[in-house]
Design a protein around this motif. Structure first.
Motif, PDB file in Angstrom:
ATOM      1  N   ILE A 177      -4.899 -22.180  17.980  1.00  0.00           N
ATOM      2  CA  ILE A 177      -5.944 -23.212  18.016  1.00  0.00           C
ATOM      3  C   ILE A 177      -5.793 -24.092  19.254  1.00  0.00           C
ATOM      4  CG2 ILE A 177      -6.515 -25.404  16.895  1.00  0.00           C
ATOM      5  CD1 ILE A 177      -6.592 -23.888  14.274  1.00  0.00           C
ATOM      6  N   LEU A 220      -8.817 -24.452  22.137  1.00  0.00           N
ATOM      7  CA  LEU A 220      -9.377 -25.772  22.404  1.00  0.00           C
ATOM      8  C   LEU A 220      -9.398 -26.096  23.895  1.00  0.00           C
ATOM      9  CD1 LEU A 220      -7.999 -27.874  19.408  1.00  0.00           C
ATOM     10  CD2 LEU A 220     -10.386 -27.246  19.871  1.00  0.00           C
ATOM     11  N   GLY A 259     -13.364 -27.907  17.893  1.00  0.00           N
ATOM     12  CA  GLY A 259     -13.614 -26.519  17.545  1.00  0.00           C
ATOM     13  C   GLY A 259     -14.968 -26.345  16.897  1.00  0.00           C
ATOM     14  N   TYR A 270      -8.760 -28.642  13.657  1.00  0.00           N
ATOM     15  CA  TYR A 270      -9.476 -27.871  14.682  1.00  0.00           C
ATOM     16  C   TYR A 270     -10.851 -28.472  14.939  1.00  0.00           C
ATOM     17  CZ  TYR A 270     -11.633 -23.777  16.920  1.00  0.00           C
ATOM     18  OH  TYR A 270     -12.275 -22.935  17.776  1.00  0.00           O
ATOM     19  N   LEU A 292     -14.252 -17.912  16.181  1.00  0.00           N
ATOM     20  CA  LEU A 292     -12.796 -17.811  16.125  1.00  0.00           C
ATOM     21  C   LEU A 292     -12.431 -17.076  14.848  1.00  0.00           C
ATOM     22  CD1 LEU A 292      -9.911 -18.375  17.034  1.00  0.00           C
ATOM     23  CD2 LEU A 292     -10.052 -20.581  15.847  1.00  0.00           C
ATOM     24  N   GLN A 345     -16.032 -26.201  24.013  1.00  0.00           N
ATOM     25  CA  GLN A 345     -16.856 -25.471  23.051  1.00  0.00           C
ATOM     26  C   GLN A 345     -18.263 -26.031  22.909  1.00  0.00           C
ATOM     27  OE1 GLN A 345     -14.944 -23.989  19.553  1.00  0.00           O
ATOM     28  NE2 GLN A 345     -12.941 -23.881  20.533  1.00  0.00           N
TER      29      GLN A 345
END
Length: 727
Positions: free
Chosen positions: A624, A628, A671, A666, A641, A632
């Motif tokens: 993760i 990152l 994320g 996340y 993912l 994103q």
């Protein structure tokens, strides 16, 4: 007789108006009038059978929401043999339609070089018109009567489009005709079939009101929705819990659950796509409701691989909903897929989608974004293999598989004196392939708008009726595009390996690496294993590798944002995403050996934005932290993912709590999405040897779920090779 054999083709040919929208509307009307009908009592709703055994699968000519006019000459030949009395007309149909197949018309726009790049899986575009999320809420609120009134209101403002508006009215006539035919069939079956009489009576009762008028309860709403949904091609239900909740609330829970379970059978039998639940509004108020929870319960009960269930999450998502979602993931179906409104909505707002509408996004197909009932955003327009672009950069545009020079001539790799020179050449190759991909995507958009307008979707997407423009021709409020990505982690790792072993340490000369790649490491076995086992691979929280990954993705997505779609003009921007579908193996097979320790033709490319299969060896937290490093919010499409967990972790309460904490962390740090496989590695291995023992084993393939035993060997190996994460 001919109209029963080929209802769409007959309606299209018999149309006396030369306007293409009218011809297609006439074909759809003919389809509604003459297609043989059945009602499946297990589903409990009257709808067109869109399964592999359905009537449409036998048609020589039909209209598809994604491909436009589809032509199968061999089917017409077969029917001519079986029905000699219609052979002469079927031969005329062949002559008439063989040059009207929409995707064949698109392929005719390819240059020889573009065709070679397409065939060699450098890019993909031009043979799929995309998914869509019609405005089912508007359909339910207005009924076909209300839609006709809307058409009549706006056609006065656009006197230049009389035929187009007539086409919209004709498809509404087709919907009503189809409903009447199903009503007659339901009444007849209620008389004949005592066992299922009550089911047919409920269908009959609903069809006496819908679709002309708004529904009155959950049964009539689902009947109205599913009738149009299957006529439209059985695409994606979209934000289902939002537009259906008021009708669900008008029905006793036991009856509502029965109806939902029947609809779920329909989604499964007819292979529906994406259904979305949860989410927020522009004030970050939670939109979860009772139907959201019920859908999760039904998904857990039946454990189907479809529909592709997704759940939107945000700062105010109820803990109970997340816990319920994890309990469904525990079943192993790979759903729901979790999306983060906190990243998706701002990303969409950056390309001009207003906040109120950005919070109305729903996924479509696998993992692509659509604004429910307001957009045509590609779904998807194309895809680029970054690893192939690197191959062209290393070999001056030459393909290692075909030995043809397909890329740009950016200089012989052996002449590069610095890593910066190699990276610059790679970026030029990416820019070249992106330009070709969007050109072909644009050709497709022009051809499909001209030859395959969609009057049915135009009735159900906001902006079309109001502007007098077709769904395919810029009518929707938003007309962006989405280009996907293949081989991202493989490209990062390959570039960094060359940087380290050639330019940083000097352990190998560039000419040695190039010779090894050309020879598929034959005679260079030591180099292969050094590359393969090099610990600095993406997905392991290696800062320098991860920064390179962020640069590579930022460059690629930045290039896409420079281009505009044909359907949207200056207001339609291409964005990037990564949802690999089932094409990964083909892309890998078309790539020569690569410097991440991968043999020529190996289809085991990265299945998501994470590491190449099996290369993330430092745990999920490290993975993760790596992903990152991508910005994103640059992703304007699904940015998948993929995580694989052992069943034992989700069987324990502490394991489930740890997973929820991982997701929250996340999402909190930027994320966009998480897809989860909860599997037993032994079952996967045994399923390869004994598929009959594991017929219901479900896995995630990029952006969708499928039965493991149905996958080709290279995709099975991809799933097996993925790292099993533990918390």
């Amino acid at each position: 007789m001919i109209e029963k054999l080929e209802p769409f083709a007959t309606g299209y040919i018999n149309c006396r108006n030369d306007n293409v929208s009218m011809k297609i509307a006439s074909g759809i009307y003919g389809f509604c009038m003459d297609l043989p009908l059945t009602i499946d009592p297990e589903i409990g709703l009257a709808a067109i059978d869109c399964s592999k055994d359905g009537a449409e699968e036998n048609l020589g000519v039909f209209f598809n929401f994604g491909n436009g006019i589809v032509y199968h000459g061999e089917r017409l030949d077969k029917k001519a043999m079986e029905h000699p009395e219609c052979a002469e007309k079927l031969q005329l149909y062949k002559q008439y339609f063989e040059n009207l197949d929409t995707m064949k018309l698109v392929k005719a726009e390819f240059s020889e070089r573009e065709k070679a790049l397409f065939d060699n899986h450098t890019f993909w575009a031009g043979d799929w018109g995309g998914h869509g999320n019609p405005d089912y809420d508007m359909l339910l609120r207005l009924g076909t009567k209300g839609l006709r009134e809307k058409i009549e209101h706006y056609r006065k403002m656009h006197p230049e489009s009389p035929d187009w508006y007539d086409a919209c009215l004709l498809v509404l006539d087709g919907i009503d005709l189809l409903a009447r035919r199903f009503l007659e069939l339901a009444d007849r079956l209620a008389y004949q079939d005592e066992k299922n009489r009550e089911i047919y009576k409920k269908i009959s009762r609903a069809l006496k009101t819908v679709p002309q008028n708004p529904p009155y309860d959950f049964m009539s709403a689902c009947q109205m929705f599913y009738l149009v949904f299957t006529l439209d091609g059985n695409d994606s239900p979209g934000w289902f819990d939002q537009y259906m909740i008021q009708y669900y609330n008008r029905t006793q829970k036991e009856e509502a659950v029965r109806i939902l379970e029947g609809l779920w059978q329909g989604f499964y039998k007819n292979r529906s796509w994406n259904l979305c639940i949860g989410g927020s509004d522009e004030g970050w108020n939670d939109r979860t409701n009772a139907l959201s929870y019920e859908i999760l319960d039904v998904a857990a009960k039946y454990k189907y691989h479809t529909p592709n269930l997704t759940m939107r999450c945000h700062r105010n998502t109820p803990p109970e909903l997340m816990e319920k979602a994890v309990s469904v993931l525990r079943t192993g179906i790979g759903m729901p897929v979790l999306y983060n409104d906190e990243v998706v909505c701002p990303a969409l707002e950056e390309i001009g989608i207003v906040p109120r509408d950005s919070h109305m996004y729903a996924m479509n197909g696998c993992n692509q974004f659509e604004i429910q009932g307001k957009s045509h955003m590609g779904l998807e327009d194309g895809e680029v293999c970054l690893l192939k672009c690197l191959e062209y950069a290393l070999f001056n545009g030459r393909c290692l598989i075909t030995e043809k020079r397909l890329g740009l001539e950016t200089g012989e790799g052996a002449a590069f004196q610095t890593f910066a020179e190699l990276l610059a050449a790679y970026k030029k190759q990416v820019e070249y392939v992106v330009e070709i991909t969007v050109r072909i995507a644009g050709c497709m958009q022009k051809v499909i708008a001209q030859h395959a307008p969609n009057p049915l979707r135009s009735c159900l997407i906001q902006g079309c009726i109001e502007s007098g423009r077709d769904y395919r021709a810029g009518g929707p409020l938003y007309n962006h595009g989405q280009i996907l990505t293949e081989g991202l982690a493989d490209t990062i790792d390959s570039l960094f390996s060359i940087k380290h072993f050639v330019f940083d340490t000097g352990e190998y000369e560039m000419r040695e690496v190039l010779d090894a790649l050309e020879k598929d490491f034959c005679g260079y076995e030591e180099m292969y294993w050094k590359f393969r086992n090099f610990p600095c691979k993406f997905g392991n929280d290696c800062e320098e590798v991860d920064r390179l990954g962020g640069e590579i993705l930022g460059h690629y997505f930045g290039e896409l944002l420079k281009y505009h779609t044909c359907r949207g003009g200056k207001d339609g921007i291409y964005g990037g995403g990564l949802s690999t579908f089932n094409r990964t193996g083909k892309y890998g097979a078309a790539c020569g050996a690569s410097a991440n320790g991968r043999h020529s033709g190996d289809g085991n490319l990265a299945d998501s934005i994470g590491a190449s299969p099996g290369m993330d060896v430092s745990g999920p937290t490290a993975l993760i932290r790596s992903v990152l490093h991508y910005d994103q919010k640059l992703a304007k499409s699904g940015f998948v993912l993929q995580l694989k967990f052992d069943q034992t972790m989700f069987a324990e309460e502490n394991g489930r709590k740890a997973f929820i904490a991982l997701v929250k962390t996340y999402f909190m740090h930027g994320g966009q999405q998480i897809t989860v496989n909860v599997l037993n590695q032994h079952d996967l291995l045994d399923a390869v040897e004994h598929p009959d023992r594991h017929l219901n084993l479900i896995v995630r393939i990029g952006g969708y779920s499928d039965y493991f035993v149905n996958l080709p060997g290279e995709l099975q190996q991809n799933v097996i090779a993925r790292s099993i994460q533990r918390l």
